[in-house]
Design an enzyme around this catalytic site. Structure first.
Site, PDB file in Angstrom:
ATOM      1  CD  GLU A  48      -2.842  -0.587   0.057  1.00  0.00           C
ATOM      2  OE1 GLU A  48      -3.234   0.585  -0.382  1.00  0.00           O
ATOM      3  OE2 GLU A  48      -3.485  -1.469  -0.969  1.00  0.00           O
ATOM      4  CB  CYS A 210     -19.516   2.228 -19.346  1.00  0.00           C
ATOM      5  SG  CYS A 210     -18.707   3.667 -18.878  1.00  0.00           S
TER       6      CYS A 210
END
Length: 346
Positions: A48, A210
């Site tokens: 991270e 999309c």
DNA sequence: TTCCTGCACT
DNA sequence: AGTGCAGGAA
């Protein structure tokens, strides 16, 4: 059990759809992910911190090298800061490596060499903010905590039509509130990883896919055909141009380097001796010859680095003649590699 | 070339 | 609100 079809998933709510999509399409083979789904907190943390500034492909090579050198949190805590920075060389934002090292030492001293399993305690460690702490809570401990990184900001801004600039405090407040509302209690890790993967691979800045998005039907920006307008563009940073004069002293395979001041650019890293003007450089090293110039961009500065070549070792005590093979053990910015490569091509 | 992205600290 | 590095995509 057969995989549910995309059409069947539409009945699920936002976070359930993200979880379902993650199980089908999310990333599960990254080096910091274990096949069991229970990832090591130290690995999640390190990944991270690296991912705060770098894309996955680049992080992987650095992550593997790091874990090989420092297999455990204790190994990292016991290392010299210079060795940690050396392994970070080329990634940029070197304070993150310093904070990583400091945090490892704090965990060793105060948390029995473990990463704390508590959001606030994680935030208390240097280099870990709210989003990174939440990512660790979700991915390493499967605790439901909302994250808000760049990918998630884009997904939320589009899906919920949040118009303001994502880094404005009022906009951030809205985004965090939405993230809080939509956090997933039962599969926190899958949801968090799914959101990040969705932003990275489907809800991309340019040409989002999309048609492959599990939450496309409820996406408000798509409904208005305004996906390209979301999220709002950030105000761009001004970059001042700075001329620097670098002395490249070469003696066989050795180059002259010194450790940079802690308040300069690339604090404490090794670099060529820098001068503010050609005059001051030549004043100190009359035999140096103008060699080439290159541009190097930093966050708020564009450096024009004018390199002067000196074909002999430097005698100054501040400068060390270091073998280029030994650079791997010395912290250095990417600009040094660019200069040496360009020198080789001359 | 130009534009853009990234997250925490001060 | 200003600052830190590097690289990828348009």
């Amino acid at each position: 059990m057969s995989k549910p079809l995309l059409t069947e998933l539409k009945a699920l709510n936002f976070s359930q759809q993200v979880v379902a999509w993650y199980h089908q399409h999310g990333r599960k083979q990254l080096p910091w992910q274990l096949s069991t789904g229970q990832h090591k907190p130290y690995h999640v943390w390190l990944s991270e911190i690296m991912l705060q500034q770098t894309q996955v492909v680049k992080v992987i090579e650095y992550f593997d090298r790091f874990i090989k050198t420092f297999p455990t949190l204790d190994d990292l805590a016991n290392a010299e800061e210079q060795q940690v920075l050396a392994l970070w060389s080329g990634l940029g934002y070197y304070n993150r490596a310093r904070n990583l090292h400091k945090s490892a030492q704090l965990c060793q001293q105060q948390h029995h060499s473990q990463l704390p399993q508590d959001l606030q305690q994680l935030i208390g460690l240097p280099g870990i903010g709210r989003s990174t702490a939440a990512a660790i809570m979700s991915l390493a401990y499967d605790q439901a905590e909302p994250i808000m990184d760049g990918n998630v900001k884009r997904v939320f801004a589009r899906h919920f039509l949040i118009a303001g600039e994502p880094n404005k405090s009022s906009t951030l407040k809205q985004l965090w509130q939405l993230a809080e509302v939509h956090k997933e209690q039962h599969e926190a890790a899958a949801y968090t990883q799914g959101l990040m993967d969705l932003g990275a691979t489907i809800c991309t800045k340019h040409q989002p896919k999309c048609d492959q998005c599990p939450i496309n039907e409820s996406c408000q920006a798509r409904k208005k055909d305004m996906i390209a307008q979301y999220p709002a563009k950030k105000q761009k940073v001004k970059q001042a141009e700075v001329d620097l004069y670098a002395l490249l002293s070469v003696d066989g395979s050795n180059v002259g380097l010194n450790q940079r001041d802690e308040h300069s650019i690339w604090p404490n890293l090794m670099f060529l001796p820098l001068f503010e003007s050609a005059e001051t450089l030549l004043n100190a090293h009359a035999d140096a010859q103008q060699h080439f110039s290159l541009t190097h961009k930093l966050t708020h500065r564009i450096l024009q680095i004018h390199v002067y070549l000196l074909k002999q070792p430097i005698k100054s005590t501040a400068v060390q003649m270091i073998d280029r093979e030994d650079l791997i053990n010395r912290p250095h910015p990417k600009a040094l590699i660019h200069i040496l490569n360009q020198h080789d091509n001359h």
